[in-house]
Scaffold this motif. Structure first.
Motif, mmCIF file in Angstrom:
data_model
loop_
_atom_site.group_PDB
_atom_site.id
_atom_site.type_symbol
_atom_site.label_atom_id
_atom_site.label_comp_id
_atom_site.label_asym_id
_atom_site.label_seq_id
_atom_site.Cartn_x
_atom_site.Cartn_y
_atom_site.Cartn_z
ATOM 1 N N GLU A 130 0.819 -1.206 0.000
ATOM 2 C CA GLU A 130 0.000 0.000 0.000
ATOM 3 C C GLU A 130 0.857 1.263 0.000
ATOM 4 O O GLU A 130 0.535 2.245 -0.672
ATOM 5 C CB GLU A 130 -0.926 -0.008 1.222
ATOM 6 N N LEU A 161 -9.403 -3.979 -7.069
ATOM 7 C CA LEU A 161 -9.919 -3.239 -5.913
ATOM 8 C C LEU A 161 -8.903 -3.202 -4.778
ATOM 9 O O LEU A 161 -8.754 -2.174 -4.107
ATOM 10 C CB LEU A 161 -11.229 -3.869 -5.444
ATOM 11 N N LEU A 162 -8.195 -4.297 -4.555
ATOM 12 C CA LEU A 162 -7.164 -4.302 -3.511
ATOM 13 C C LEU A 162 -6.080 -3.265 -3.818
ATOM 14 O O LEU A 162 -5.617 -2.553 -2.924
ATOM 15 C CB LEU A 162 -6.525 -5.684 -3.403
ATOM 16 N N ASN A 205 -6.337 -0.520 -5.299
ATOM 17 C CA ASN A 205 -6.817 0.855 -5.176
ATOM 18 C C ASN A 205 -7.439 1.146 -3.812
ATOM 19 O O ASN A 205 -8.039 2.198 -3.613
ATOM 20 C CB ASN A 205 -7.844 1.145 -6.282
ATOM 21 N N LYS A 206 -7.281 0.209 -2.889
ATOM 22 C CA LYS A 206 -7.884 0.386 -1.560
ATOM 23 C C LYS A 206 -7.323 1.605 -0.834
ATOM 24 O O LYS A 206 -8.059 2.328 -0.149
ATOM 25 C CB LYS A 206 -7.659 -0.876 -0.732
ATOM 26 N N TYR A 262 -9.150 4.759 -2.098
ATOM 27 C CA TYR A 262 -10.608 4.877 -2.017
ATOM 28 C C TYR A 262 -11.219 4.143 -0.818
ATOM 29 O O TYR A 262 -12.409 3.860 -0.819
ATOM 30 C CB TYR A 262 -11.236 4.334 -3.304
ATOM 31 N N ALA A 263 -10.435 3.853 0.190
ATOM 32 C CA ALA A 263 -10.949 3.107 1.342
ATOM 33 C C ALA A 263 -12.017 3.872 2.114
ATOM 34 O O ALA A 263 -12.747 3.284 2.917
ATOM 35 C CB ALA A 263 -9.803 2.740 2.292
ATOM 36 N N PHE A 270 -17.045 2.023 -3.036
ATOM 37 C CA PHE A 270 -15.846 1.207 -3.238
ATOM 38 C C PHE A 270 -15.820 0.054 -2.244
ATOM 39 O O PHE A 270 -15.535 -1.092 -2.608
ATOM 40 C CB PHE A 270 -14.591 2.064 -3.077
ATOM 41 N N LEU A 271 -16.135 0.329 -0.978
ATOM 42 C CA LEU A 271 -16.001 -0.685 0.065
ATOM 43 C C LEU A 271 -16.977 -1.845 -0.122
ATOM 44 O O LEU A 271 -16.613 -3.003 0.074
ATOM 45 C CB LEU A 271 -16.184 -0.047 1.439
ATOM 46 N N LEU A 305 -15.681 -3.994 -2.766
ATOM 47 C CA LEU A 305 -14.552 -4.792 -2.291
ATOM 48 C C LEU A 305 -15.063 -6.013 -1.517
ATOM 49 O O LEU A 305 -14.551 -7.126 -1.680
ATOM 50 C CB LEU A 305 -13.643 -3.938 -1.409
ATOM 51 N N GLU A 309 -14.242 -5.789 6.428
ATOM 52 C CA GLU A 309 -14.299 -4.558 5.633
ATOM 53 C C GLU A 309 -15.642 -3.853 5.836
ATOM 54 O O GLU A 309 -15.707 -2.632 5.994
ATOM 55 C CB GLU A 309 -14.096 -4.871 4.151
#
Length: 414
Positions: A60, A194-195, A197-198, A201-202, A207-208, A211, A238
């Motif tokens: 990350e 998605l992982l 870009n977490k 955009y978390a 987004f969540l 995910l 999540e």
């Protein structure tokens, strides 16, 4: 252990402990050894978890540094750029794998795609700014091309970056939805997308829950039981975080219920019954927040059908654990499945299969036969078992599952 009490030729040995006491000491030592072995195993699991967590953090951070570097590179040249073959439109494209293109307009080296072919000046600028940089491991790369960044003031930069992130989120969600509806490999790519870009955009609700949906996809396509449990558990975590900010999201409640159900498949009867209450609670919330969503009624219908078919042991366990054990009838399940067809005719083959099964359970064979035929007309969803109707000479119509080498009869209407 005996010890000598006299010296000389006639040494006499007297035991310190009796036989029962020796057995007791041995039992205690055996207990300590077992505890030490279990502790060692727990330490090893903790070490592996920390290593996995450290790897995720490094990934990350690398993604974040890459995003920062790319934005910085586009601010190094505050003068107007002449373009030889591109237009002034801006776009943000995402790819799930390095080198995979998302459009047919143009693709640059390194695997990221732009809406138009890059000009000679752009390529030279990229080469100059990328000299000396370390190679990053993040597979998904966000490419930002926006003319307004060339002459922006420092005070305007945060607003423009927010706008770019919002625009990029829309593109990301569209691609995630497309990959979710694809085959197994596409679902894997969507999950990785998605992982990757977490970090950016978390804090975004849409987004969540996507995910979490991707974790559910991975649960479905993974064969290993431990991996299945891990995916379902991680997806739940999540959404538990998401509920702290977005308890009014129907999609969050919907996918939380699904992940609870998936995780419960690998737990005891007691735990499954407890999870059933949680499942029902979140589906009810999803319906209250979004009453026109057919998927929620399908999930509620599945819950009602399963509760109506609980075995004797499960009913006794529920009665012993709860003052009011879960109750539902086949008629309740049928009403929910019919509601799905009302909201979205042909929503899925599985809905019509369940309608046929409900009518069969209720003794209405003619209606069951009708819905068996209707189910056979629909294509199977990638998540569903392929089902088809076959005439059985004089015995009516049978509904078969094609999962596995041999077709299996799952419903027969006389």
């Amino acid at each position: 252990m005996p010890v000598p009490v006299e010296a000389g030729d006639g040494v006499v040995y007297t035991p310190l402990l009796t036989q029962d006491e020796q057995v007791d000491v041995l039992d205690r030592l055996d207990f300590m050894l077992r505890n030490i072995a279990e502790l060692r195993k727990e330490v090893e699991e903790l070490r592996n978890s920390l290593q996995h967590l450290a790897g995720e953090i490094v990934g990350e951070v690398r993604c974040h540094l890459e995003e920062t570097q790319r934005v910085t590179r586009r601010r190094r040249f505050p003068f107007h750029r002449e373009r030889s073959d591109s237009t002034g439109s801006s776009s943000i494209y995402f790819t799930a794998n390095s080198g995979a293109a998302t459009t047919d307009d143009g693709e640059s080296e390194g695997g990221y795609t732009t809406a138009n072919a890059e000009s000679d000046y752009d390529r030279e600028s990229e080469r100059e700014s990328e000299e000396g940089e370390d190679e990053v491991s993040c597979e998904t790369v966000r490419t930002v091309r926006r003319d307004s960044l060339d002459l922006v003031n420092e005070d305007e930069t945060p607003l423009i970056l927010d706008s770019l992130l919002e625009e990029g989120l829309g593109q990301l969600l569209q691609q995630a939805d497309r990959l979710h509806n694809g085959h197994e490999q596409e679902k894997r790519e969507g999950f990785q997308l998605l992982l990757n870009n977490k970090l950016a955009y978390a804090d975004q609700r849409d987004f969540l829950w996507r995910l979490a949906r991707a974790y559910s996809d991975m649960y479905e396509i993974t064969e290993d039981t431990d991996e299945k449990k891990t995916y379902a558990s991680d997806g739940k975590e999540e959404l538990e975080i998401a509920f702290q900010k977005w308890d009014e999201s129907a999609e969050c409640h919907q996918w939380y219920a699904i992940l609870c159900g998936q995780l419960a498949e690998h737990e005891s009867i007691q735990k499954r019954i407890q999870t059933g209450y949680v499942f029902k609670e979140h589906i009810d919330k999803a319906i209250a927040l979004k009453p026109e969503d057919p998927k929620s009624y399908y999930l509620l219908g599945r819950w009602c059908y399963q509760v109506s078919h609980l075995g004797w042991l499960e009913k006794k366990t529920a009665s012993a654990l709860f003052e009011t054990p879960p109750t539902a009838t086949v008629q309740d399940a049928l009403q929910n499945f019919l509601r799905v067809e009302e909201l979205s005719p042909g929503f899925s083959k599985a809905v019509r299969v369940y309608i046929a099964k409900c009518y069969k359970d209720l003794g209405n064979n003619s209606a069951a036969l009708l819905w068996t035929n209707l189910a056979s007309e629909l294509p199977a969803n990638t998540k569903e078992v392929a089902v088809f109707a076959v005439f059985l000479s004089d015995t009516g119509i049978g509904l078969f599952s094609k999962k596995g080498k041999k077709p299996k009869l799952i419903l027969r209407c006389i």
